[in-house]
Design an enzyme around this catalytic site. Structure first.
Site, PDB file in Angstrom:
ATOM      1  N   CYS A 103       0.816  -1.204   0.000  1.00  0.00           N
ATOM      2  CA  CYS A 103       0.000   0.000   0.000  1.00  0.00           C
ATOM      3  C   CYS A 103       0.859   1.267   0.000  1.00  0.00           C
ATOM      4  O   CYS A 103       2.075   1.208   0.079  1.00  0.00           O
ATOM      5  CB  CYS A 103      -0.905  -0.004   1.224  1.00  0.00           C
ATOM      6  SG  CYS A 103       0.016  -0.006   2.768  1.00  0.00           S
ATOM      7  N   ALA A 135       3.315   1.643   2.792  1.00  0.00           N
ATOM      8  CA  ALA A 135       4.520   0.823   2.611  1.00  0.00           C
ATOM      9  C   ALA A 135       5.517   1.536   1.705  1.00  0.00           C
ATOM     10  O   ALA A 135       6.722   1.505   1.943  1.00  0.00           O
ATOM     11  CB  ALA A 135       4.148  -0.532   2.025  1.00  0.00           C
ATOM     12  N   ARG A 189      12.903  -4.046   5.306  1.00  0.00           N
ATOM     13  CA  ARG A 189      13.571  -4.087   3.997  1.00  0.00           C
ATOM     14  C   ARG A 189      15.074  -4.294   4.079  1.00  0.00           C
ATOM     15  O   ARG A 189      15.768  -4.241   3.093  1.00  0.00           O
ATOM     16  CB  ARG A 189      13.257  -2.809   3.228  1.00  0.00           C
ATOM     17  CG  ARG A 189      11.799  -2.788   2.814  1.00  0.00           C
ATOM     18  CD  ARG A 189      11.481  -2.088   1.531  1.00  0.00           C
ATOM     19  NE  ARG A 189      12.461  -1.209   0.984  1.00  0.00           N
ATOM     20  CZ  ARG A 189      12.848  -1.213  -0.292  1.00  0.00           C
ATOM     21  NH1 ARG A 189      12.329  -2.061  -1.122  1.00  0.00           N
ATOM     22  NH2 ARG A 189      13.724  -0.367  -0.730  1.00  0.00           N
ATOM     23  N   HIS A 214       5.534   6.276  -2.757  1.00  0.00           N
ATOM     24  CA  HIS A 214       6.814   6.821  -3.222  1.00  0.00           C
ATOM     25  C   HIS A 214       6.632   8.280  -3.612  1.00  0.00           C
ATOM     26  O   HIS A 214       7.420   9.143  -3.251  1.00  0.00           O
ATOM     27  CB  HIS A 214       7.333   6.078  -4.455  1.00  0.00           C
ATOM     28  CG  HIS A 214       7.519   4.606  -4.263  1.00  0.00           C
ATOM     29  ND1 HIS A 214       7.319   3.696  -5.265  1.00  0.00           N
ATOM     30  CD2 HIS A 214       7.886   3.896  -3.168  1.00  0.00           C
ATOM     31  CE1 HIS A 214       7.571   2.491  -4.803  1.00  0.00           C
ATOM     32  NE2 HIS A 214       7.901   2.578  -3.533  1.00  0.00           N
TER      33      HIS A 214
END
Lengths: 546, 461
Positions: free
Chosen positions: A55, A58, A89, A187
């Site tokens: 999503c 994230a 990550r 992003h």
């Protein structure tokens, strides 16, 4: 076995008709004869297909903001989202200042039912005070989770007030999980926030070195950035800021002084690259440090951009030295890997980048795709003017950036820039499809069902993706290589990284484990007997006989 | 204590829907969907898969901005259609997320409408409201088990079997409980049974839903059992499947501690003996004897430990009991859950402890870390997020429970029954010994040459 349109049809026939129509547009069989092959991307995932996508939260907190080490990245919301984005990550970091690496901390407002009912702004504001007192960070980011937007908490206002109160760079990101269609929306939101509030906040006016660069879209997974920086520094570059692997507020705020921006992951960071070009006149170069050939090409392009003979010569020296070191190490792995085939399905750039490295080891990528990329990542940026904006992409604001009156500099003359653009991907990315060979498959937003079907038909020797689909494939008896977190290995970038990758992939092929899957008693036929010639039995036709 | 803070730094728990996924993975031919943003199911799949090293398929209704305004029924319908088509499950769990609950989705209503409109045959939809802010993964787990049972159970003929309801244990633990039940010759229905589904052997061909799990029919017949044994002393009545079966169908409930340690396993075996009328077989008696032998060998070293135990309340209670039985007294007992009855349950154990014990509820690791430092705890027992206690405080961590993300084999950790307890104690004692040896020279140097006295068995700060 190659996949024909007919086989593709059969795979998709399992879907309800509407789903089939949708998914068909996200899959193509590479045909270099065609001038342009179109693929649908960055559109809504069909509910219930078991996608690998995440999503907006994230993408924003998990990917872009998370690695900033000297900032405390607060998650405003119930505890789960913060927990799930807690160093997941494997973005590595080393503190530049003592006690200024907060990556090991997952800091959340842990909203309870009463916060949902009465609002969480006050709790957030009190928490910021505590965070400033406990951690003394260089800055704070606040990322929103789903309920925050729905209950109308104004996190931007809380951030503004806290900023005034503490005299600290405190910024809020409205990256609620329901925004957009995947991580990609997050992003973009993070890019906007960093550009508006952090990059350029520093006081530096001039670059610290002759060749000052930023590395964008490099997240230092398993130490990738460290390996790339080792080589760059050796050649003579000054790396001002890395966005955002091992990154820091301290470095990022002065990112505007760089003379060139390198873009590693185009998808997650191209917005900042573009905005830096407009605001400060800094061109960006699409680089790829995954794979030896790609890394060499990137280094040569960089040297040619600066155009300094000594830099060009030094670049060649370093390349030669690195190759001499790694080539003998790679040889035994190449022997093991040669002739194998791979699937390469990763987020938004690695699905492309790793194909080159595989090829250098003698492994052919037969299927590749991205989880959350846009059409330009597949078809190249030339397609940008033709991408239709839809309701989902319109929800993410586009910043209107103008040249900075005092800090805009032409880094190289316009004519030279235009000339260089002909030779190298300056301010440009050609996308994944062009590099793929005839008959290979490109799939956008590959899901569980399709993964299994494609594996059954193409029988790849290795499947490279993430932790969610890795175990399915391993249970099917096929080696995997996680390209999200590298199965706790790495670095894979640069020269020495290529050796690590080759070693890990070769190990996957050569481990004796796979030989034991079929027990000895399964190899024997259940019945034994002989078959008489078919003429003796007129009722039975030989297979293949007419 | 507790100091009032707004910040949660390094949580000791996950959210409610994550816990809700697990029980559905232990039902035969079941699938599960999270009604919400697709990030919820992706993140949770990732974290569960990393613990079990198994595929964890969870659907999502992929709600987006449009869904937040117009409601998500259409998305959920579509998700159910697609999951049915590809997975052909016999039961689908529908969990909600923060998003669905905040916009007020009535999933039970949507599930009913779906059944009415699509009329699918031989499939059950079990809705579980699990907003992320509604509790921890422990509460999500229990509510899902309860809703599975209450949705399927129906008046049934008495059948002489026993219901066994287990908390979030490892597949190996559940296999051990099943083995004991088998040895005692009992017919039973164990819910939820992840022993095969989340610790799946490599077998061909690969099937989308792993074989195993509690059959739906068996759950339907649970009201016909002679008794329910539930390992859920910390579970509130409203979340308790055993309590539900007792109050709705009159099935007598025996709420027991997780069978870890001598006493708790004795209670379990003793009850089975009563219910089955069979004598305890020699195999179990031998295992009990071996455990005692292990404990006699171990107690010298156990006594040097001072434990910080954290995780799901049910497991914290079980581990605290087990450790105390061998003279390894707890210093800190912590859980991320609210867990109302925990202090009371723990009070007999605490009464035996030579030092003051800190009980911390709704905690994060920042608080646990402070408590460890203040009490001088020298060994940590719990899930893998406790690694921060090792990194920051030098406390060795014995991994147990869920999640274990930084080691393999979380699904194979065996700690139940006499045999499992033996293995558990060995793991603890060996950690104490390893630490002692690793730090022996430094400790002695401090003690005799630097004269800084303090003896700690944990690694140096």
């Amino acid at each position: 076995m190659a996949i024909s349109e007919k086989i593709l049809e059969e795979i998709l026939n399992k879907y309800p008709a509407k789903v089939k129509r949708n998914r068909k547009k996200h899959i193509l069989i590479r045909d270099p004869q065609q001038d342009r092959q179109e693929i649908e991307a960055n559109t809504r995932t069909i509910p219930g297909v078991v996608t690998n996508r995440g999503c907006a939260f994230a993408g924003c907190k998990g990917v872009v903001l998370g690695p900033l080490k000297d900032m405390v990245n607060i998650v405003h919301g119930p505890v789960g989202c913060g927990y799930y984005a807690w160093l997941t990550r494997r973005n590595k970091a080393k503190a530049d200042e003592p006690n200024k690496n907060f990556l090991a901390y997952c800091v959340s407002t842990d909203m309870q039912e009463s916060d949902i009912v009465f609002g969480g702004e006050k709790k957030l504001a009190r928490m910021i005070d505590e965070v400033v007192e406990i951690f003394k960070p260089n800055g704070i980011t606040i990322s929103a989770t789903c309920p925050v937007g729905l209950i109308g908490d104004d996190i931007q206002a809380v951030a503004r007030a806290a900023r005034a109160k503490h005299g600290l760079n405190i910024t809020a990101y409205s990256c609620e999980g329901y925004k957009g269609v995947s991580q990609s929306a997050g992003h973009h939101i993070a890019n906007n926030g960093l550009m508006e509030n952090i990059i350029g906040a520093g006081e530096m006016e001039e670059p610290p070195g002759k060749y000052t660069i930023n590395i964008l879209g490099e997240y230092n997974i398993g130490g990738d950035s460290w390996e790339v920086e080792r080589v760059l520094t050796d050649i003579g570059y000054d790396v001002q800021a890395v966005m955002t692997g091992n990154g820091s507020y301290a470095k990022l705020k002065n990112a505007h002084v760089a003379q060139l921006n390198l873009v590693q992951c185009h998808r997650s960071i191209n917005y900042i690259a573009d905005m830096l070009q407009i605001k400060y006149g800094t061109p960006w170069l699409k680089v790829n440090f995954i794979g030896i050939r790609a890394a060499i090409e990137s280094l040569r392009n960089m040297a040619r951009y600066f155009g300094d003979e000594s830099l060009i010569a030094r670049t060649e020296e370093v390349i030669e030295r690195e190759l001499a070191e790694i080539e003998p190490q790679l040889e035994p792995y190449r022997k093991i890997c040669s002739g194998k085939t791979a699937f390469c399905f990763v987020g938004g750039s690695r699905g492309h980048h790793y194909q080159g490295l595989y090829e250098e080891l003698g492994v052919t990528t037969v299927l590749a795709g991205y989880e959350f990329a846009h059409r330009d990542d597949y078809e190249g940026r030339d397609v940008l003017p033709y991408i239709k904006t839809d309701a989902d992409s319109k929800n993410i604001p586009e910043l209107h950036i103008t040249p900075d009156e005092s800090r805009y500099r032409l880094k190289i003359p316009v004519e030279r820039l235009d000339a260089l653009k002909q030779e190298m991907p300056l301010n440009n990315y050609k996308g994944m499809i062009e590099d793929m060979t005839e008959g290979t498959i490109v799939v956008d937003d590959l899901n569980h069902y399709e993964t299994e079907e494609f594996i059954k038909i193409l029988k790849p020797d290795i499947f490279s993706s993430g932790v969610k689909d890795k175990y399915v494939t391993q249970k099917m008896g096929i080696p995997t290589k996680q390209l999200h977190n590298y199965d706790y290995s790495g670095p894979y970038a640069g020269f020495r990284g290529a050796v690590n990758f080759a070693r890990d992939v070769a190990m996957g092929f050569s481990t004796p484990t796979w030989n034991y899957i079929t027990p000895p008693w399964k190899g024997k036929p259940l019945l034994e007997g002989t078959i008489e010639p078919c003429s003796a039995h007129p009722g039975v036709k030989e297979v293949g006989a007419v | 204590m507790p100091v009032y803070r707004n910040v949660n730094a390094n949580p000791c728990n996950m959210c409610m829907p994550l816990g809700g996924i697990l029980p559905f993975k232990g039902i035969e031919d079941a699938m599960v969907i999270i009604h919400g943003s697709q990030g919820c199911s992706t993140y949770m799949r990732r974290h569960i898969a990393e613990h079990f090293n198994e595929p964890i398929d969870v659907g999502s209704s992929s709600l987006n901005e449009k869904g937040t305004i117009y409601g998500g029924a259409q998305n959920l319908f579509q998700a159910l259609d697609n999951i049915r088509k590809v997975y052909q499950p016999r039961l689908i769990g529908i969990l909600t997320s923060c998003l669905a609950e905040t916009i007020g989705e009535d999933v039970e209503g949507i599930a009913r409408d779906y059944m009415k409109q699509r009329k699918p045959e031989d499939i059950s939809l079990v809705a579980v409201p699990t907003p992320g802010y509604g509790g921890t993964h422990s509460e999500g787990y229990w509510l899902a088990v309860k809703n599975i049972v209450s949705h399927l159970a129906r008046p049934a003929k008495k059948h002489g079997g026993v219901n066994i309801i287990v908390p979030n244990l490892s597949p190996a633990d559940i296999r051990e409980i099943k083995r004991i039940l088998g040895l005692m010759g009992l017919q039973y229905t164990l819910v939820p049974d992840i022993s095969d589904t989340l610790d799946r052997p490599i077998a061909r061909p690969y099937t989308k839903i792993p074989p195993g799990g509690t059959p739906v029919e068996a759950i339907r017949d649970m009201p016909g059992a002679v008794a329910t044994i539930q390992f859920g002393l910390t579970v509130e009545e409203k979340l308790s499947p055993g309590y539900y079966l007792q109050s709705e169908f009159g099935v007598p409930l025996y709420n027991l501690p997780v069978p870890m340690g001598v006493e708790a396993t004795d209670m379990f075996v003793n009850l089975l003996e009563k219910l089955s009328g069979c004598n305890v077989p020699q195999t179990l008696a031998m295992e009990r004897g071996r455990l005692l032998d292990c404990m006699v060998d171990a107690h010298k070293y156990s006594a040097q430990g001072s434990a910080a135990v954290f995780g799901d309340p049910e497991l914290v209670y079980a581990v605290a009991r087990t450790c105390a039985e061998n003279g390894l007294y707890p210093a800190v007992l912590a859980t991320g859950s609210k867990s109302n009855g925990l202090e009371q349950l723990l009070s007999p154990i605490i009464a035996e402890c030579p030092q003051k014990v800190r009980i911390i509820k709704e905690t994060d690791f920042a608080l646990i870390r402070t408590a460890c430092r203040e009490t001088g705890a020298n060994i940590a027992i719990g899930h893998s997020d406790g690694k921060y206690l090792t990194e920051k405080e030098g406390l060795p961590l014995v991994r147990l429970g869920f999640p274990i993300h930084d080691r393999v084999g979380g699904q194979r950790l065996l700690s139940t029954g006499y045999a499992g307890t033996t293995m558990f104690l060995d793991r603890i004692v060996n950690t104490i010994l390893e630490n002692k040896h690793n730090n022996y020279r430094a400790t002695m140097y401090r003690k005799f040459y630097r004269n800084t006295g303090e003896e700690r068995y944990c690694a140096e700060r």
